[in-house]
Design an enzyme around this catalytic site. Structure first.
Site, PDB file in Angstrom:
ATOM      1  N   THR A 188      33.239  47.369  49.415  1.00 25.74           N
ATOM      2  CA  THR A 188      32.938  47.636  48.165  1.00 25.74           C
ATOM      3  C   THR A 188      31.374  47.862  47.899  1.00 25.74           C
ATOM      4  O   THR A 188      30.469  48.905  47.961  1.00 25.74           O
ATOM      5  CB  THR A 188      33.546  47.084  46.773  1.00 25.74           C
ATOM      6  OG1 THR A 188      34.855  47.084  46.780  1.00 25.74           O
ATOM      7  CG2 THR A 188      32.481  48.322  45.732  1.00 25.74           C
TER       8      THR A 188
ATOM      9  N   PHE B  33      29.501  47.969  34.858  1.00 25.59           N
ATOM     10  CA  PHE B  33      29.270  49.080  35.654  1.00 25.59           C
ATOM     11  C   PHE B  33      29.681  50.397  35.419  1.00 25.59           C
ATOM     12  O   PHE B  33      30.258  51.210  35.780  1.00 25.59           O
ATOM     13  CB  PHE B  33      29.266  49.015  37.319  1.00 25.59           C
ATOM     14  CG  PHE B  33      30.758  48.905  37.316  1.00 25.59           C
ATOM     15  CD1 PHE B  33      31.695  49.515  37.587  1.00 25.59           C
ATOM     16  CD2 PHE B  33      31.027  47.272  37.705  1.00 25.59           C
ATOM     17  CE1 PHE B  33      32.870  49.463  38.332  1.00 25.59           C
ATOM     18  CE2 PHE B  33      32.112  46.930  37.972  1.00 25.59           C
ATOM     19  CZ  PHE B  33      33.612  47.552  38.040  1.00 25.59           C
TER      20      PHE B  33
ATOM     21  N   ASN C 116      27.848  54.480  47.473  1.00 24.65           N
ATOM     22  CA  ASN C 116      28.524  53.788  48.236  1.00 24.65           C
ATOM     23  C   ASN C 116      29.872  54.380  48.654  1.00 24.65           C
ATOM     24  O   ASN C 116      30.448  54.767  49.939  1.00 24.65           O
ATOM     25  CB  ASN C 116      29.707  52.593  47.994  1.00 24.65           C
ATOM     26  CG  ASN C 116      30.436  52.571  46.481  1.00 24.65           C
ATOM     27  OD1 ASN C 116      30.547  53.369  46.645  1.00 24.65           O
ATOM     28  ND2 ASN C 116      31.130  51.807  46.923  1.00 24.65           N
TER      29      ASN C 116
ATOM     30  N   HIS D 148      35.579  57.079  47.969  1.00 27.04           N
ATOM     31  CA  HIS D 148      36.719  56.340  47.699  1.00 27.04           C
ATOM     32  C   HIS D 148      38.098  56.339  48.026  1.00 27.04           C
ATOM     33  O   HIS D 148      38.011  57.435  48.685  1.00 27.04           O
ATOM     34  CB  HIS D 148      36.795  57.254  46.081  1.00 27.04           C
ATOM     35  CG  HIS D 148      38.128  56.472  45.208  1.00 27.04           C
ATOM     36  ND1 HIS D 148      38.550  55.296  44.391  1.00 27.04           N
ATOM     37  CD2 HIS D 148      39.372  56.757  45.029  1.00 27.04           C
ATOM     38  CE1 HIS D 148      39.832  55.222  44.299  1.00 27.04           C
ATOM     39  NE2 HIS D 148      40.577  56.448  44.637  1.00 27.04           N
TER      40      HIS D 148
ATOM     41  N   LYS E 172      31.945  60.608  47.723  1.00 27.64           N
ATOM     42  CA  LYS E 172      31.667  60.836  46.579  1.00 27.64           C
ATOM     43  C   LYS E 172      30.201  62.089  46.273  1.00 27.64           C
ATOM     44  O   LYS E 172      29.781  61.943  47.410  1.00 27.64           O
ATOM     45  CB  LYS E 172      30.868  59.673  46.092  1.00 27.64           C
ATOM     46  CG  LYS E 172      32.288  58.794  44.920  1.00 27.64           C
ATOM     47  CD  LYS E 172      31.958  57.449  45.459  1.00 27.64           C
ATOM     48  CE  LYS E 172      32.519  56.300  45.190  1.00 27.64           C
ATOM     49  NZ  LYS E 172      32.732  54.565  44.757  1.00 27.64           N
TER      50      LYS E 172
ATOM     51  N   TYR F 222      39.413  56.229  36.563  1.00 26.25           N
ATOM     52  CA  TYR F 222      38.833  54.358  37.097  1.00 26.25           C
ATOM     53  C   TYR F 222      38.777  53.938  35.875  1.00 26.25           C
ATOM     54  O   TYR F 222      38.444  52.997  35.396  1.00 26.25           O
ATOM     55  CB  TYR F 222      37.006  54.264  36.332  1.00 26.25           C
ATOM     56  CG  TYR F 222      36.849  55.424  38.226  1.00 26.25           C
ATOM     57  CD1 TYR F 222      36.856  54.383  39.737  1.00 26.25           C
ATOM     58  CD2 TYR F 222      35.434  56.269  38.214  1.00 26.25           C
ATOM     59  CE1 TYR F 222      36.431  54.460  40.286  1.00 26.25           C
ATOM     60  CE2 TYR F 222      35.074  56.487  39.819  1.00 26.25           C
ATOM     61  CZ  TYR F 222      35.498  55.978  41.003  1.00 26.25           C
ATOM     62  OH  TYR F 222      35.251  55.784  42.322  1.00 26.25           O
TER      63      TYR F 222
ATOM     64  N   ARG G  66      40.859  51.986  53.912  1.00 32.61           N
ATOM     65  CA  ARG G  66      39.991  51.526  52.989  1.00 32.61           C
ATOM     66  C   ARG G  66      39.113  50.617  54.206  1.00 32.61           C
ATOM     67  O   ARG G  66      38.009  50.497  54.355  1.00 32.61           O
ATOM     68  CB  ARG G  66      41.319  50.092  51.779  1.00 32.61           C
ATOM     69  CG  ARG G  66      40.868  51.363  50.956  1.00 32.61           C
ATOM     70  CD  ARG G  66      41.736  50.619  50.005  1.00 32.61           C
ATOM     71  NE  ARG G  66      40.804  49.297  48.965  1.00 32.61           N
ATOM     72  CZ  ARG G  66      39.826  49.761  48.078  1.00 32.61           C
ATOM     73  NH1 ARG G  66      39.974  50.159  47.345  1.00 32.61           N
ATOM     74  NH2 ARG G  66      39.204  48.500  47.345  1.00 32.61           N
TER      75      ARG G  66
ATOM     76  N   GLU H 249      46.609  58.262  41.555  1.00 30.46           N
ATOM     77  CA  GLU H 249      45.549  59.460  41.696  1.00 30.46           C
ATOM     78  C   GLU H 249      46.233  60.748  42.220  1.00 30.46           C
ATOM     79  O   GLU H 249      44.440  61.523  41.718  1.00 30.46           O
ATOM     80  CB  GLU H 249      44.701  58.105  42.634  1.00 30.46           C
ATOM     81  CG  GLU H 249      44.512  56.794  42.291  1.00 30.46           C
ATOM     82  CD  GLU H 249      43.255  56.099  43.019  1.00 30.46           C
ATOM     83  OE1 GLU H 249      42.700  56.340  44.225  1.00 30.46           O
ATOM     84  OE2 GLU H 249      43.059  55.159  42.711  1.00 30.46           O
TER      85      GLU H 249
ATOM     86  N   ARG I 159      30.455  52.984  54.568  1.00 34.88           N
ATOM     87  CA  ARG I 159      29.644  52.322  53.887  1.00 34.88           C
ATOM     88  C   ARG I 159      28.765  51.578  54.378  1.00 34.88           C
ATOM     89  O   ARG I 159      27.364  51.604  54.240  1.00 34.88           O
ATOM     90  CB  ARG I 159      30.425  51.643  52.020  1.00 34.88           C
ATOM     91  CG  ARG I 159      31.208  52.080  51.798  1.00 34.88           C
ATOM     92  CD  ARG I 159      32.398  51.000  50.226  1.00 34.88           C
ATOM     93  NE  ARG I 159      32.977  52.017  49.690  1.00 34.88           N
ATOM     94  CZ  ARG I 159      34.099  52.173  48.762  1.00 34.88           C
ATOM     95  NH1 ARG I 159      34.140  50.311  49.262  1.00 34.88           N
ATOM     96  NH2 ARG I 159      34.275  52.704  47.630  1.00 34.88           N
TER      97      ARG I 159
HETATM   98  P1  IDP Z   1      36.059  49.649  45.363  1.00 33.38           P
HETATM   99  O1  IDP Z   1      35.726  51.888  44.987  1.00 33.38           O
HETATM  100  O2  IDP Z   1      36.050  50.219  46.745  1.00 33.38           O
HETATM  101  O3  IDP Z   1      38.488  50.306  45.760  1.00 33.38           O
HETATM  102  P2  IDP Z   1      36.222  49.153  42.864  1.00 33.38           P
HETATM  103  O4  IDP Z   1      36.283  47.613  41.975  1.00 33.38           O
HETATM  104  O5  IDP Z   1      37.393  49.637  42.727  1.00 33.38           O
HETATM  105  O6  IDP Z   1      35.819  48.823  44.157  1.00 33.38           O
HETATM  106  O7  IDP Z   1      35.287  50.037  42.099  1.00 33.38           O
HETATM  107  C1  IDP Z   1      34.834  51.170  42.228  1.00 33.38           C
HETATM  108  C2  IDP Z   1      33.470  51.514  41.944  1.00 33.38           C
HETATM  109  O8  IDP Z   1      33.276  51.360  41.169  1.00 33.38           O
HETATM  110  C3  IDP Z   1      33.255  51.294  43.350  1.00 33.38           C
HETATM  111  O9  IDP Z   1      33.252  51.800  44.819  1.00 33.38           O
HETATM  112  C4  IDP Z   1      31.706  51.582  42.412  1.00 33.38           C
HETATM  113  O10 IDP Z   1      31.331  52.986  43.197  1.00 33.38           O
HETATM  114  C5  IDP Z   1      31.591  50.672  40.840  1.00 33.38           C
HETATM  115  N1  IDP Z   1      31.578  49.483  40.981  1.00 33.38           N
HETATM  116  C6  IDP Z   1      32.368  48.570  41.344  1.00 33.38           C
HETATM  117  N2  IDP Z   1      31.632  47.432  40.918  1.00 33.38           N
HETATM  118  C7  IDP Z   1      30.078  47.876  40.827  1.00 33.38           C
HETATM  119  C8  IDP Z   1      29.403  47.280  39.971  1.00 33.38           C
HETATM  120  O11 IDP Z   1      29.467  45.749  40.289  1.00 33.38           O
HETATM  121  N3  IDP Z   1      28.165  47.837  40.226  1.00 33.38           N
HETATM  122  C9  IDP Z   1      27.757  48.915  40.566  1.00 33.38           C
HETATM  123  N4  IDP Z   1      29.541  50.468  40.834  1.00 33.38           N
HETATM  124  C10 IDP Z   1      30.137  49.203  40.769  1.00 33.38           C
HETATM  125 MG    MG Z   2      39.131  51.067  43.432  1.00 32.79          MG
END
Ligand code: IDP
Ligand code: MG
Length: 151
Positions: free
Chosen positions: A93, A59, A114, A117, A11, A51, A87, A128, A104
């Protein structure tokens, strides 16, 4: 265990911080094979599509602005059980909760920064990969070290 392909993104935060090589190296060193790789600027349309499952969440806007704010390095990694392995290498996350040794945890502190992805299922990976890569950008190649990585 099936041979899988998964979409991986370094990212904008990680690219800006000069961590792209170090992060990709971790996956490469584990034995996963790169079958696609490029630096790209993600458009708003691509970000919203990628997304899409998060549309409507609090968010979402921040996430779309963040992912389009600077280039990403997009990659497709291939290997046995690659989706789960990538993963697990990324970690939880929320970097604050991620296990030490994961990308991370080792490089991040907050959810919205973070670093990486990765696709979360075979269906997401198929969807994707198509968003980020044309078929001609993915290369089927035989790696001579496979016998030293897989039994
Ligand atoms: P993942 O990347 O671990 O699959 P997802 O739940 O798919 O996590 O969320 C996608 C991305 O959205 C996360 O990697 C993070 O960058 C962002 N994200 C998810 N939840 C939050 C939040 O509560 N606050 C801010 N950013 C978030
Ligand atoms: Mg995800």
């Amino acid at each position: 265990m099936a041979v899988e392909r998964t979409l991986f993104l370094v990212k904008p935060d990680a690219v800006q911080r000069g961590l792209a090589g170090e992060i990709i190296k971790r996956l490469e060193s584990r034995g996963l094979k790169i079958v696609g790789l490029k630096l790209m600027q993600v458009s708003r349309a691509t970000a919203e599509k990628h997304y899409g499952e998060h549309k409507g969440k609090p968010f979402f806007e921040g996430l779309v602005s963040f992912i389009t704010s600077a280039p990403v390095v997009a990659a497709v990694f291939e290997g046995t059980n690659a989706i789960e392995i990538v993963r697990a290498t990324n970690g939880a996350t929320n970097p604050a909760k991620a296990a030490p040794g994961t990308v991370r945890a080792d490089f991040g502190l907050e959810m919205g920064r973070n670093l990486v992805h990765a696709s979360d299922s075979p269906a997401s990976a198929a969807r994707e990969i198509k968003i980020f890569f044309k078929p001609s950008e993915l290369i089927d190649w035989k790696r001579d070290t496979d016998a030293w990585i897989y039994e």
